[in-house]
Enzyme design. Structure first.
Site, PDB file in Angstrom:
ATOM      1  N   MET A 164       0.859  -1.251  -0.074  1.00 46.09           N
ATOM      2  CA  MET A 164      -0.008   0.018   0.113  1.00 46.09           C
ATOM      3  C   MET A 164       0.855   1.172  -0.023  1.00 46.09           C
ATOM      4  SD  MET A 164      -3.040   0.969   2.594  1.00 46.09           S
ATOM      5  CE  MET A 164      -2.076   0.767   4.006  1.00 46.09           C
ATOM      6  N   ARG A 300      -5.900  -0.860   9.728  1.00 47.54           N
ATOM      7  CA  ARG A 300      -5.997  -0.385  10.921  1.00 47.54           C
ATOM      8  C   ARG A 300      -6.392  -1.354  12.171  1.00 47.54           C
ATOM      9  NH1 ARG A 300      -7.956   5.697   9.619  1.00 47.54           N
ATOM     10  NH2 ARG A 300      -5.791   6.477   9.024  1.00 47.54           N
ATOM     11  N   TYR A 444       2.308   3.717  12.792  1.00 46.68           N
ATOM     12  CA  TYR A 444       1.807   3.581  11.399  1.00 46.68           C
ATOM     13  C   TYR A 444       0.338   3.421  11.053  1.00 46.68           C
ATOM     14  CZ  TYR A 444       2.722  -1.398  11.197  1.00 46.68           C
ATOM     15  OH  TYR A 444       2.708  -3.074  11.147  1.00 46.68           O
ATOM     16  N   GLU A 445      -0.209   3.250   9.786  1.00 45.24           N
ATOM     17  CA  GLU A 445      -1.625   3.298   9.567  1.00 45.24           C
ATOM     18  C   GLU A 445      -2.368   4.361  10.166  1.00 45.24           C
ATOM     19  OE1 GLU A 445      -2.172   1.664   7.302  1.00 45.24           O
ATOM     20  OE2 GLU A 445      -0.726   0.072   6.994  1.00 45.24           O
ATOM     21  N   GLY A 446      -1.880   5.478  10.438  1.00 42.46           N
ATOM     22  CA  GLY A 446      -2.494   6.642  11.190  1.00 42.46           C
ATOM     23  C   GLY A 446      -1.835   6.603  12.496  1.00 42.46           C
TER      24      GLY A 446
END
Length: 616
Positions: A164, A300, A444-446
Site C-alpha cells: 500500500m 488499522r 503507522y496506519e495513522g
C-alpha cells in the site's frame, strides 16, 4: 510453557470466541454454513499450532539476520521462505479469501484469532500476508475484470506480494499533499512518476512479483485528497497470458534501518525514474482515497491486533518467568532468617504488574474480537437495519482498536520487561524484541493522535452523533439489565459512574468547541480516545463477566460447592479457576484501570490550554 517461547492464552481465546460471542452461530447463515462450532474449534487449534511450531522458531533468527538489498532487490531472511510457502499452501495466509480464488472463505473473526497467533509468532512475516490480501482486496473490489484476472488469484495464493503506497517524503501523514503524478497514455493506463516512502513489505524475494497499490494525482486533478486516484503498479509487468514481462521502472531506493520488525523491509520506492513506469487505474479517477480507505480500515484493525498479539505473548512469558525465578522471601516473613526463598510471583509488586498485564490483554482481546465479529454480522445481516447497526459499531470502534490497543499493547510489553528485570533487557529473552516490534504499531496506519482526530472529528459527529449515541445506549442497556445482578451489581455501579463521566466530558467538549474552536477539542482528543476506549473495553469485559458467573454457577451446582473461598477446589477445576479469574480481572479493570485513563483528561476538565499558548 516457557518464558522464552511463544505461548497463547488459548483458554481465554476459546472463551471469547465460543462462550461469549458464540461465533458458531455464523454457520446458521448460508455464507458461513461450513463453519460450525466444531470446525471453528479445530481450525483455531490447528492455526495456533502452526504459528507456534512452524512460524515462531523464525522470530529471533529473522530479527537478527534482517533484510538487505542485493542487485537492486530486497532479500528477506532465508528462514522466512519455508513458513511463507506453507502458510499459503495450508491456507493460513488466506483464510478470509473467497473459495473462488482458492481460499477458505472463513469468517473474519476466525482469521483474526489465527492472526493473533501469527503476529505473536513473527510479526515481520505476517505483515506480508496482511498487506498482500489488502491490496488484492482492492483490485478485486474496484478493479476491472482484466486486472482481477491478471493479479488477484496470484496475490491470494502468495505468488505475488502486495503493498500500500500512500506516504511521500515531503508529505508524511498528510496524504493529500502527495505529488506522485499519473498521465494517461491510453484507456485505463497511465505513466506514473514519483517517490513513496515508509512502504511496509515494499519489496522481497518471497514471491515472483510485487504489486503496488499506488495513490497518484492525474494531471489536471484538484489538490488535496479529492484529486487522488488509485493504480495497480507491478514491479514487473505481467503479460496477458500471465507470464512476467519487462521491468516496470520501479526502483527500490533503500530500506530503513529500523528499531524493530527487522524481518519486514520498509522501503523507499521511486516510480518512473526513466519515464517508463505504467500504472493501471483501479476504479474511477478521483476516487482513490475512498477506495484506499477500504483497505486502510482493515489495516488499522490489523495494526490494533499487533498490540494484542505482542502483549499477549509478553504476558505469557512474564507469567511463566514469575513462576520460574526464585528471589527473596515472602514479604510477610521478611524478618525471618529461616524463611524459604520464593518465586517472584509471590511478591505483591510483581502480582500487581501481572494483573495489569492480564486485564489489559483480555480487554484488548474483547474489543478486537467484538469489532471484527461485527464485520461478520454485517455480511450475514438479514435486514438493512441490522447491517447498518453492525457497520456503525465497526466505524466507531475501529479508531479505538487501532489507537488504544497499540498504545496499551506497548505498555503491557514494557511492563513485561520490568517483571523479568535485567534479563528482560537482553536478547536471551524475547521481551526486548517484542517491545521493539510493538513500538511501530502506535505510529503507522495513522498515529494514535490521528485516530483520535478521526474519532472526535468524524465518527462522533457523523450523522448528528448517532454512532456515539448508539454506543451510550448500549452501555445504558447493559447497566439497567444487570443493575441488580447478585454478584456484579457493584461493578456495574462503578461502571455507570464511568459512563456518566464520559457523557459529561462529551458535553463539555461542545462548550470548548464554542469557546476555543476545534484546536481546543483536538488538544485533548487523544486522552479522550484512550478513555472512551477503556470504557468500551470495560463494557465488553462486563459482558464476559456475566457469562463467567453463569458458567461458574453451573459448576458449583454440578459439584455441590457452595463457597469458592476454598481454593483447593479452584486448583482442581481449571474451568472454575478460569471463570473466577475472569471476574477478578474484570473487577480490577473497571475499578483500577479505567481510572488510569480518566486521569489523562484532568487537563481537559480544567480547560487548561497552556499547550496552545506556550512559546516553545
Amino acid at each position: 510453557m516457557s518464558s522464552t517461547e511463544l505461548t497463547l492464552d488459548q483458554r481465554d481465546i476459546r472463551f471469547a470466541a465460543q462462550e461469549w460471542l458464540k461465533i458458531g452461530q455464523l454457520s446458521e447463515s448460508e455464507k458461513f454454513a461450513e463453519f460450525d462450532q466444531d470446525t471453528l474449534d479445530l481450525m483455531v487449534q490447528e492455526g495456533i499450532r502452526f504459528a507456534i511450531d512452524v512460524v515462531s522458531p523464525t522470530r529471533s533468527e529473522s530479527d537478527r539476520e534482517g533484510c538487505r538489498i542485493e542487485d537492486g532487490r530486497v532479500k528477506v531472511p532465508k528462514c522466512l521462505h519455508e513458513p511463507y510457502q506453507q502458510s499459503y499452501e495450508l491456507g493460513w495466509a488466506s483464510m478470509g479469501v473467497s473459495q473462488e480464488y482458492g481460499g477458505m472463505g472463513a469468517p473474519a473473526t476466525l482469521g483474526l484469532i489465527v492472526n493473533e497467533a501469527m503476529n505473536g509468532a513473527n510479526l515481520g512475516l505476517s505483515m506480508f500476508f496482511g498487506l498482500t490480501s489488502g491490496a488484492a482486496d482492492l483490485i478485486d473490489t474496484y478493479g476491472s475484470d482484466s486486472l482481477k484476472q491478471k493479479y488477484v488469484a496470484k496475490m491470494y495464493q502468495g505468488k505475488f506480494t502486495g503493498t500500500m503506497c500512500l506516504s511521500e517524503p515531503q508529505a508524511g501523514s498528510d496524504v493529500g499533499a502527495g505529488t506522485t503524478s499519473a498521465e494517461s497514455v491510453e484507456d485505463g493506463v497511465y505513466k506514473i512518476k514519483g517517490s513513496k516512502c515508509w512502504i511496509s513489505s515494499g519489496d522481497s524475494d518471497l514471491g515472483e512479483n510485487v504489486i503496488h497499490a499506488v495513490l497518484a494525482r492525474v494531471k489536471g486533478a484538484p489538490d488535496g485528497t479529492k484529486g487522488l486516484s488509485l493504480f495497480v503498479v507491478p514491479h514487473t509487468r505481467v503479460n496477458d497470458d500471465g507470464s512476467l514481462g519487462d521491468w516496470n521502472d520501479v526502483t527500490v531506493v533503500s530500506i530503513e534501518d529500523k528499531l524493530g520488525i527487522h524481518a519486514s523491509p520498509t522501503a523507499v520506492l521511486n516510480f518512473g525514474e526513466n519515464g517508463d513506469c505504467l500504472g493501471w487505474i483501479i476504479g474511477e479517477e478521483g476516487k482513490g482515497i475512498s477506495s484506499m480507505f477500504m483497505m486502510m480500515n482493515g489495516a488499522r484493525i490489523f495494526t490494533g491486533l499487533i498490540g494484542l498479539s505482542l502483549a499477549g505473548a509478553a504476558y505469557e512469558n512474564a507469567r511463566t518467568y514469575a513462576y520460574e525465578r526464585v528471589q527473596g522471601t515472602n514479604i510477610s516473613k521478611i524478618r525471618d532468617p529461616e524463611a524459604p526463598r520464593v518465586t517472584i510471583v509471590e511478591h505483591p509488586a510483581v502480582r500487581l504488574n501481572l494483573i495489569n498485564m492480564k486485564a489489559k490483554v483480555e480487554a484488548m482481546r474483547a474489543l478486537l474480537y467484538y469489532t471484527v465479529f461485527q464485520l461478520d454480522l454485517e455480511l450475514i445481516a438479514k435486514t438493512d437495519e441490522e447491517r447498518q447497526k453492525a457497520q456503525n459499531m465497526v466505524d466507531l470502534l475501529t479508531p479505538m482498536c487501532k489507537g488504544w490497543c497499540t498504545e496499551v499493547g506497548l505498555d503491557v510489553v514494557q511492563v513485561g520487561i520490568q517483571v523479568l528485570g535485567g534479563v528482560g533487557y537482553t536478547k536471551d529473552f524475547p521481551m526486548e524484541q517484542l517491545f521493539r516490534d510493538a513500538r511501530i504499531a502506535p505510529i503507522y496506519e495513522g498515529t494514535t493522535d490521528i485516530q483520535a482526530l478521526d474519532l472526535v472529528g468524524r465518527k462522533m459527529i457523523q450523522n448528528d452523533g448517532i454512532l456515539f449515541q448508539q454506543l451510550m445506549e448500549q452501555f445504558s442497556q447493559s447497566i439497567e439489565k444487570h443493575r441488580e445482578h447478585p454478584e456484579l451489581s457493584e461493578i456495574f455501579k462503578t461502571f455507570e459512574g464511568h459512563c456518566e463521566t464520559l457523557y459529561e466530558t462529551s458535553l463539555g467538549s461542545q462548550e470548548v468547541l464554542k469557546t476555543r474552536g476545534m484546536e481546543g477539542v483536538a488538544l485533548y482528543a487523544t486522552p479522550f480516545l484512550m478513555y472512551i476506549s477503556s470504557i468500551s473495553a470495560g463494557w465488553l469485559l462486563l459482558q464476559q463477566a456475566v457469562v463467567a458467573t453463569e458458567k461458574l454457577g453451573q459448576i458449583k451446582t454440578e459439584n455441590g460447592v457452595g463457597d469458592l473461598a476454598d481454593s483447593s477446589f479452584l486448583k482442581e477445576n481449571e474451568d472454575a479457576l478460569f471463570y473466577a479469574n475472569k471476574l477478578k480481572t474484570t473487577r480490577y479493570f473497571v475499578e483500577a484501570i479505567i481510572p488510569q485513563f480518566e486521569a489523562l483528561l484532568a487537563g481537559g476538565r480544567k480547560q487548561n490550554f497552556d499547550a496552545l499558548e506556550i512559546v516553545f
